[in-house]
Design an enzyme around this catalytic site. Structure first.
Site, PDB file in Angstrom:
ATOM      1  N   LYS A  13       0.825  -1.214   0.000  1.00  0.00           N
ATOM      2  CA  LYS A  13       0.000   0.000   0.000  1.00  0.00           C
ATOM      3  C   LYS A  13       0.854   1.257   0.000  1.00  0.00           C
ATOM      4  CE  LYS A  13      -2.289  -1.054   3.783  1.00  0.00           C
ATOM      5  NZ  LYS A  13      -1.746  -2.375   4.184  1.00  0.00           N
ATOM      6  N   ARG A  88      -9.838   0.835   8.777  1.00  0.00           N
ATOM      7  CA  ARG A  88      -9.358  -0.508   9.061  1.00  0.00           C
ATOM      8  C   ARG A  88     -10.410  -1.336   9.792  1.00  0.00           C
ATOM      9  NH1 ARG A  88      -3.611   0.162   8.958  1.00  0.00           N
ATOM     10  NH2 ARG A  88      -2.461  -1.739   9.376  1.00  0.00           N
ATOM     11  N   ARG A 123      11.316  -5.715   4.977  1.00  0.00           N
ATOM     12  CA  ARG A 123      10.885  -4.318   4.837  1.00  0.00           C
ATOM     13  C   ARG A 123      11.717  -3.372   5.705  1.00  0.00           C
ATOM     14  NH1 ARG A 123       4.700  -2.471   5.416  1.00  0.00           N
ATOM     15  NH2 ARG A 123       4.866  -2.948   7.623  1.00  0.00           N
ATOM     16  N   ARG A 155      11.108  -1.584  11.246  1.00  0.00           N
ATOM     17  CA  ARG A 155      10.066  -1.306  12.243  1.00  0.00           C
ATOM     18  C   ARG A 155      10.017  -2.382  13.310  1.00  0.00           C
ATOM     19  NH1 ARG A 155       4.786  -0.201   8.717  1.00  0.00           N
ATOM     20  NH2 ARG A 155       3.900  -1.360  10.456  1.00  0.00           N
ATOM     21  N   ARG A 166      -0.933  -9.283  13.303  1.00  0.00           N
ATOM     22  CA  ARG A 166      -1.481  -8.251  12.410  1.00  0.00           C
ATOM     23  C   ARG A 166      -2.285  -8.868  11.278  1.00  0.00           C
ATOM     24  NH1 ARG A 166       3.990  -5.683  11.286  1.00  0.00           N
ATOM     25  NH2 ARG A 166       2.978  -4.506   9.622  1.00  0.00           N
TER      26      ARG A 166
END
Ligand code: ADP
Ligand code: ZN
Length: 209
Positions: A13, A88, A123, A155, A166
Site C-alpha cells: 500500500k 481498518r 521491509r 520497524r 497483524r
C-alpha cells in the site's frame, strides 16, 4: 480522486501510494506514518498508540478517526487524497461516511498470507518521512540513507510474532470493509504478488490512469 488503499500488511500500500500520489497530484494520508511520528515525538497520542502497535493490535477507532478527520479538514485534502491504512474497521468506514466524506474508489491490493511474512521481514522504512524500502524489492540508496536524507530502519512491529497477529487482525477486522464498499460498487482489485512495477502497471490499468 478520493481513494482508499486496502490490503493486508505488506501488500504494498505504502509503495503504491508513493507512485499514485505523484500521478494523481494528491496527498497520501497514512495512519501508520502519523502514529509512528507521534510515537517518535513521544506525544500523548504516541504513548497511547505504542501500547497497541507493539502487539500488532489496532489503535482504538475513536483515536484514529479523530486524527484522520483533523487531517482531512486541511486545505491540501480539498481536491482529493489517498488513504493508506484507514479505514481498518467497519466502524471507521462508517465514521468516514458520517463525516460526509465521499469515497470514489477502493483499491484492494491482493496478496496471499504465505507471501507476507517474507515480505515484511525484508521491509525497511525511513524514520524521518516514512518512505518504504525493501532489501530485495526496493533497496535503500547506496549511501544507506533515504532519498530525503533520513535514517532507514526496520520497524519494531515487523517481527514474526507481531506480523502473525497483524494478519489475524486484518482478516477479522479489516477485510470485511471490502464487502462494505463492494456493496457500493467501489472496489477494484489488483494482484499485488508480483514486482513493484507489475503491481503499478496493474493499478494503472484498474484505475484507468
Ligand atoms: P501495516 O499496513 O504494515 O500493518 P501500518 O503502518 O498501516 O502498517 O500500521 C501499523 C500499525 O498502526 C497497525 O498494526 C495498527 O496498530 C496501527 N494502525 C494504523 N492504522 C490504523 C487504523 N486505521 N486503525 C487502528 N490502528 C491503526
Ligand atoms: Zn525519508
Amino acid at each position: 480522486m478520493k481513494l482508499i488503499l486496502l490490503g493486508p500488511p505488506g501488500a504494498g500500500k505504502g509503495t503504491q501510494a508513493e507512485v499514485l500520489t505523484k500521478k494523481l497530484g494528491v496527498e497520501t494520508i497514512s495512519t501508520g506514518v502519523m502514529l509512528r511520528a507521534a510515537m517518535r515525538e513521544g506525544t500523548e497520542l504516541g504513548k497511547l498508540a505504542a501500547q497497541y502497535i507493539e502487539g500488532g493490535k489496532l489503535v482504538p477507532d475513536d483515536v484514529v478517526v479523530g486524527i484522520v478527520k483533523e487531517r482531512l479538514s486541511q486545505d491540501d485534502c480539498k481536491n482529493g487524497f489517498i488513504l493508506d491504512g484507514f479505514p481498518r474497521t467497519i466502524a471507521q468506514a462508517e465514521a468516514l461516511n458520517d463525516a460526509g466524506v465521499e469515497i470514489d474508489k477502493v483499491l484492494s491490493l491482493e496478496v496471499d498470507d504465505s507471501v507476507i511474512v517474507d515480505r515484511l521481514s525484508g521491509r525497511r522504512e525511513c524514520k524521518a518521512c516514512g518512505t518504504p524500502y525493501h532489501i530485495k524489492n526496493k533497496p535503500v540508496p547506496e549511501n544507506g540513507k533515504c532519498v530525503c536524507g533520513g535514517e532507514v530502519i526496520q520497524r519494531d512491529d515487523d517481527n514474526e510474532e507481531t506480523i502473525k497477529n497483524r494478519l489475524k487482525v486484518y482478516h477479522e477486522q479489516t477485510e470485511p470493509i471490502k464487502e462494505y464498499y463492494a456493496a457500493q460498487g467501489k472496489v477494484v482489485s489488483v494482484d499485488s504478488e508480483g514486482t513493484v512495477e507489475e503491481t503499478t502497471a496493474a493499478v494503472d490499468k484498474a484505475l484507468g490512469l
